[in-house]
Design a protein around this motif. Sequence first.
Motif, PDB file in Angstrom:
ATOM      1  N   SER A 221      40.499  11.891  24.739  1.00  0.00           N
ATOM      2  CA  SER A 221      39.333  12.714  24.406  1.00  0.00           C
ATOM      3  C   SER A 221      39.735  14.102  23.915  1.00  0.00           C
ATOM      4  O   SER A 221      39.001  14.734  23.174  1.00  0.00           O
ATOM      5  CB  SER A 221      38.382  12.815  25.594  1.00  0.00           C
ATOM      6  N   PHE A 222      40.910  14.586  24.301  1.00  0.00           N
ATOM      7  CA  PHE A 222      41.372  15.897  23.866  1.00  0.00           C
ATOM      8  C   PHE A 222      41.976  15.884  22.462  1.00  0.00           C
ATOM      9  O   PHE A 222      42.307  16.921  21.916  1.00  0.00           O
ATOM     10  CB  PHE A 222      42.409  16.470  24.845  1.00  0.00           C
ATOM     11  N   LEU A 223      42.120  14.694  21.869  1.00  0.00           N
ATOM     12  CA  LEU A 223      42.726  14.589  20.540  1.00  0.00           C
ATOM     13  C   LEU A 223      41.703  14.698  19.411  1.00  0.00           C
ATOM     14  O   LEU A 223      42.074  14.687  18.241  1.00  0.00           O
ATOM     15  CB  LEU A 223      43.502  13.277  20.423  1.00  0.00           C
ATOM     16  N   ASN A 224      40.417  14.761  19.767  1.00  0.00           N
ATOM     17  CA  ASN A 224      39.349  14.903  18.780  1.00  0.00           C
ATOM     18  C   ASN A 224      39.407  13.841  17.686  1.00  0.00           C
ATOM     19  O   ASN A 224      39.334  14.145  16.499  1.00  0.00           O
ATOM     20  CB  ASN A 224      39.365  16.306  18.152  1.00  0.00           C
ATOM     21  N   LEU A 225      39.539  12.599  18.095  1.00  0.00           N
ATOM     22  CA  LEU A 225      39.589  11.497  17.142  1.00  0.00           C
ATOM     23  C   LEU A 225      38.178  11.082  16.738  1.00  0.00           C
ATOM     24  O   LEU A 225      37.255  11.141  17.549  1.00  0.00           O
ATOM     25  CB  LEU A 225      40.292  10.293  17.772  1.00  0.00           C
ATOM     26  N   SER A 226      38.053  10.626  15.519  1.00  0.00           N
ATOM     27  CA  SER A 226      36.783  10.037  15.105  1.00  0.00           C
ATOM     28  C   SER A 226      36.652   8.681  15.793  1.00  0.00           C
ATOM     29  O   SER A 226      37.635   8.143  16.335  1.00  0.00           O
ATOM     30  CB  SER A 226      36.745   9.866  13.590  1.00  0.00           C
ATOM     31  N   ARG A 227      35.480   8.124  15.748  1.00  0.00           N
ATOM     32  CA  ARG A 227      35.255   6.806  16.364  1.00  0.00           C
ATOM     33  C   ARG A 227      36.178   5.764  15.725  1.00  0.00           C
ATOM     34  O   ARG A 227      36.799   4.961  16.422  1.00  0.00           O
ATOM     35  CB  ARG A 227      33.794   6.386  16.214  1.00  0.00           C
ATOM     36  N   ASP A 228      36.300   5.780  14.401  1.00  0.00           N
ATOM     37  CA  ASP A 228      37.160   4.811  13.716  1.00  0.00           C
ATOM     38  C   ASP A 228      38.630   5.005  14.085  1.00  0.00           C
ATOM     39  O   ASP A 228      39.343   4.030  14.321  1.00  0.00           O
ATOM     40  CB  ASP A 228      36.990   4.912  12.195  1.00  0.00           C
ATOM     41  N   GLU A 229      39.082   6.256  14.148  1.00  0.00           N
ATOM     42  CA  GLU A 229      40.473   6.515  14.540  1.00  0.00           C
ATOM     43  C   GLU A 229      40.728   6.032  15.960  1.00  0.00           C
ATOM     44  O   GLU A 229      41.759   5.413  16.235  1.00  0.00           O
ATOM     45  CB  GLU A 229      40.778   8.011  14.446  1.00  0.00           C
ATOM     46  N   PHE A 230      39.786   6.310  16.854  1.00  0.00           N
ATOM     47  CA  PHE A 230      39.909   5.886  18.245  1.00  0.00           C
ATOM     48  C   PHE A 230      40.003   4.361  18.341  1.00  0.00           C
ATOM     49  O   PHE A 230      40.890   3.821  18.999  1.00  0.00           O
ATOM     50  CB  PHE A 230      38.727   6.411  19.066  1.00  0.00           C
ATOM     51  N   MET A 231      39.090   3.675  17.673  1.00  0.00           N
ATOM     52  CA  MET A 231      39.070   2.209  17.727  1.00  0.00           C
ATOM     53  C   MET A 231      40.334   1.621  17.117  1.00  0.00           C
ATOM     54  O   MET A 231      40.930   0.697  17.686  1.00  0.00           O
ATOM     55  CB  MET A 231      37.827   1.660  17.028  1.00  0.00           C
ATOM     56  N   ASN A 232      40.756   2.129  15.972  1.00  0.00           N
ATOM     57  CA  ASN A 232      41.981   1.624  15.342  1.00  0.00           C
ATOM     58  C   ASN A 232      43.194   1.862  16.225  1.00  0.00           C
ATOM     59  O   ASN A 232      44.090   1.026  16.294  1.00  0.00           O
ATOM     60  CB  ASN A 232      42.181   2.267  13.966  1.00  0.00           C
TER      61      ASN A 232
END
Length: 152
Positions: free
Chosen positions: A43-54
């Motif tokens: 959560s601290f990496l500020n990933l987009s939803r797509d980046e997180f899922m990938n």
Amino acid sequence: MDDMPVMEVAAIPHPVSPDWFAKYKSLRREFMKNLHDSVQELSFLNLSRDEFMNLIMGRALPENLSLRFRIPLQFGGKLELSNMFMCKTFPHSYNLDRFIIEQSDAKTLWLPNPAKKIYIPAHTASGGDGGNATSDRLAQMAAQIAANRGLD
């Protein structure tokens, strides 16, 4: 990066298997798929939803993130999940490389050894003003993925 724990390793070169990269690519994918227990750090990496899922599906490592070996293969490190961690490429991975290179003539190396799978500097992890919507959203997504994989 004063909060980064280090470990002492003898600076004795070890042979590296010629097929290490093929094994590393598979291990890299497995490492990313095993990040479901690191939602707070993610959560601290500020990933987009797509980046997180990938990332947690093992498809792609987001831009500016690096996977590193705690003990590099050339110093006896193993191609194992426990020998890996993730951090931001800039500035953290860059600074870690400089720290290791500065020890090039030493008989003993001090190598980064963060406590968790993802290195988040202490000043970043302390949080700040505002809510926890990102953490909650990622926690829900990770829980769903873990349930789908039978990991709950």
